[in-house]
Design an enzyme around this catalytic site. Structure first.
Site, mmCIF file in Angstrom:
data_model
loop_
_atom_site.group_PDB
_atom_site.id
_atom_site.type_symbol
_atom_site.label_atom_id
_atom_site.label_comp_id
_atom_site.label_asym_id
_atom_site.label_seq_id
_atom_site.Cartn_x
_atom_site.Cartn_y
_atom_site.Cartn_z
ATOM 1 N N CYS A 1 47.874 33.597 30.300
ATOM 2 C CA CYS A 1 46.579 34.203 29.980
ATOM 3 C C CYS A 1 46.244 34.064 28.500
ATOM 4 O O CYS A 1 45.086 34.222 28.106
ATOM 5 C CB CYS A 1 46.563 35.665 30.393
ATOM 6 S SG CYS A 1 47.945 36.632 29.753
ATOM 7 N N GLY B 1 36.999 37.959 40.576
ATOM 8 C CA GLY B 1 37.664 38.995 41.364
ATOM 9 C C GLY B 1 37.721 40.321 40.640
ATOM 10 O O GLY B 1 37.481 41.383 41.229
ATOM 11 N N GLY B 2 38.036 40.270 39.353
ATOM 12 C CA GLY B 2 38.131 41.506 38.580
ATOM 13 C C GLY B 2 36.801 42.210 38.439
ATOM 14 O O GLY B 2 36.725 43.436 38.522
ATOM 15 N N GLU C 1 42.151 42.877 33.246
ATOM 16 C CA GLU C 1 42.275 41.700 32.380
ATOM 17 C C GLU C 1 41.733 40.528 33.174
ATOM 18 O O GLU C 1 42.290 40.162 34.215
ATOM 19 C CB GLU C 1 43.737 41.463 31.999
ATOM 20 C CG GLU C 1 43.933 40.242 31.117
ATOM 21 C CD GLU C 1 45.392 39.885 30.916
ATOM 22 O OE1 GLU C 1 45.713 38.682 30.893
ATOM 23 O OE2 GLU C 1 46.218 40.806 30.795
#
Length: 506
Positions: free
Chosen positions: A282, A225-226, A245
């Site tokens: 994360c 997605g990023g 990120e």
């Protein structure tokens, strides 16, 4: 066509709780962004900005019970974890208020005219100004600290940038509550509420990054997605900074001496870190290089006991649960991979923690085992057993960029070998730890939460005081009459700001 509804879903059951909004259309995204752009000048006063951030922190704390109830219902993260996250989020807002008050983020430099230099210097005065409207994409795993009231929003507002947040679909009700709090905080300080806005929907997120009045974006989420949003930001007629990120393995190297000295302690610490929050941090240590032999066996025995004592957990949504179950099954099926504690489905709606082991030599060269060098979101880690330091070096050379890298050494192990390993880990991550665990990111001025791609798409941090730098750009004034200069750059320093004058701190 009617706008698609946005439902709040209980991850413990998979059942919808309530409809909280509708997805924003392209026209609505345009209206919201234009409204934010129209009020950007309202954030010019630093004193007002700082007061706004403090009020937001106060209102968030006052609404703690309501916010945590909604967030727990949507994320299953639990009241204890969410209480700490709310306190962190409020503290982060207050910390950026202090940054705004102090003013060093403006990075003011004044060089007076000097005809004796070759070539001569004119009078030059430089500082930083806000970029404009910022798009923020909320994270799934931190419904507060990395979402609507989180670090991207707080730092952008501190820089003087209005913010349009794209809510994460896993916690839309929490997002609505937090957006309302921020907007009320703005009004209480005489600011228009449009300095903070919220939109829902996948398509709205795409429209947002493409909008010509969006000047930068902050994202926390998946690589897929990023990267799609990052590419869209770069493909615009006017490209914009995209601070994303995306994903991180967060490798750990355990030296043979460390395993011999405190293997049981390291195994227990690793188990606690990689299962924290159902492995959805994360900074979860997802890959470990541990020695073969008796000392490494004791470490794995301790890790086995710790992970076995961890109960089943609920992930943020069923899509992530299914991806975790499929991902660990794929990895466990590889040759020479063993599962001392088998990770996977813990029940219809839950997952069970576990870990995999593999000989490090399997990872020294490209092959099917490369899947073990990719992040698997959830409560699992991979332990690669090495026989020599050369194997450590070979495997580290194949790792992607990370948010963190950790070195576990013995108490007196500060020799050239430890220094060499630290040197090998440093290029891999934005934060390098010795004898600690990476889950937990202090909101401190010296913090760096970022790293080489794919950990992030820029060299900036999303945590700590310097996160504000992402939303600013420098501008210099040359030979400008003092009366025409911004107050920050005038000769008599009427605002009392820290600055460097002719190369020296003033």
């Amino acid at each position: 066509m009617a706008a698609a509804p946005v439902w709040s879903v209980d991850p413990r059951t998979g059942n919808p709780r309530e409809q909280v909004a509708v997805e924003a259309t392209a026209e609505e995204v345009d209206r919201v962004v234009r409204a934010a752009h129209a009020v950007r000048g309202a954030l010019a006063d630093r004193t007002v900005r700082a007061a706004f951030l403090r009020t937001a922190a106060d209102l968030l704390a006052e609404a703690q019970e309501h916010v945590i109830e909604a967030a727990d219902a949507e994320t299953a993260l639990g009241p204890a974890r969410l209480t700490g996250e709310l306190a962190r989020t409020a503290a982060q807002l207050r910390a950026f208020a202090e940054v705004v008050d102090e003013g060093a983020f403006l990075d003011i430099h004044i060089d007076h005219e000097d005809g004796s230099r070759t070539p001569p210097w004119p009078d030059l005065r430089r500082y930083k100004i806000p970029l404009g409207v910022v798009a923020v994409y909320s994270a799934s795993n931190f419904p507060l600290a990395f979402s609507v009231p989180g670090g991207d929003t707080a730092s952008a507002l501190a820089a003087g940038c209005p913010v349009v947040v794209k809510a994460h679909p896993d916690h839309p009700a929490t997002s609505e509550i937090c957006a309302s709090i921020l907007r009320r905080a703005a009004v209480r300080n005489g600011l228009p509420e449009d300095v903070v806005s919220l939109v829902h929907g996948f398509d709205a997120g795409v429209e947002l990054v493409k909008h010509p009045l969006i000047t930068a974006a902050g994202f926390t989420g998946s690589i897929r997605g990023g990267r799609a949003l990052f590419d869209a930001a770069a493909a615009r007629p006017t490209p914009i900074p995209f601070h994303g990120e995306l994903g991180s393995l967060n490798p750990v190297v355990v030296t043979a001496a460390a395993a011999a000295e405190r293997g049981e302690q390291i195994g227990a610490g690793l188990g606690g870190s990689m299962t924290m929050g159902a492995g959805q941090f994360c900074t979860k240590p997802g890959f470990v290089l541990a020695p073969s032999g008796e000392a490494g066996d004791r470490l794995l025995k301790s890790l086995t006991e710790t992970v076995s004592d961890t109960g089943s957990g609920v992930m943020l949504d069923h899509r992530m649960r299914d991806a975790f179950v499929a991902g660990v099954a794929e990895r466990a099926a590889l040759p020479d991979v063993e599962a001392p504690v088998t990770p996977g489905a813990g029940g219809e709606h839950t997952v069970s923690a576990g870990f995999l082991t593999v000989p490090a030599q399997r990872l020294a060269e490209e092959g099917p085992h490369d899947a073990l060098l990719e992040e698997c979101f959830g409560p699992v880690t991979v332990v690669a057993r090495y026989d020599s330091e050369d194997e450590i070096t070979a495997v580290l050379s194949r790792l992607p960029g990370n948010l963190t890298a950790t070195l576990q050494i013995a108490t007196e192990e500060t020799d050239a070998g430890a220094a060499r390993l630290l040197t090998e880990l440093t290029p891999l991550a934005g934060r390098v730890l010795v004898n600690g665990w990476p889950t937990g990111v202090a909101v401190a001025p010296a913090q760096h939460h970022g790293g080489p791609y794919p950990a992030t798409t820029s060299t900036s941090t999303s945590v700590g005081a310097t996160a504000i730098e992402r939303w600013l750009r420098p501008v210099s004034y040359q030979s400008t009459p003092d009366a025409l200069l911004p107050p920050e750059l005038r000769e008599d320093n009427p605002l009392g700001l820290p600055r460097r004058v002719d190369g020296r701190r003033a």
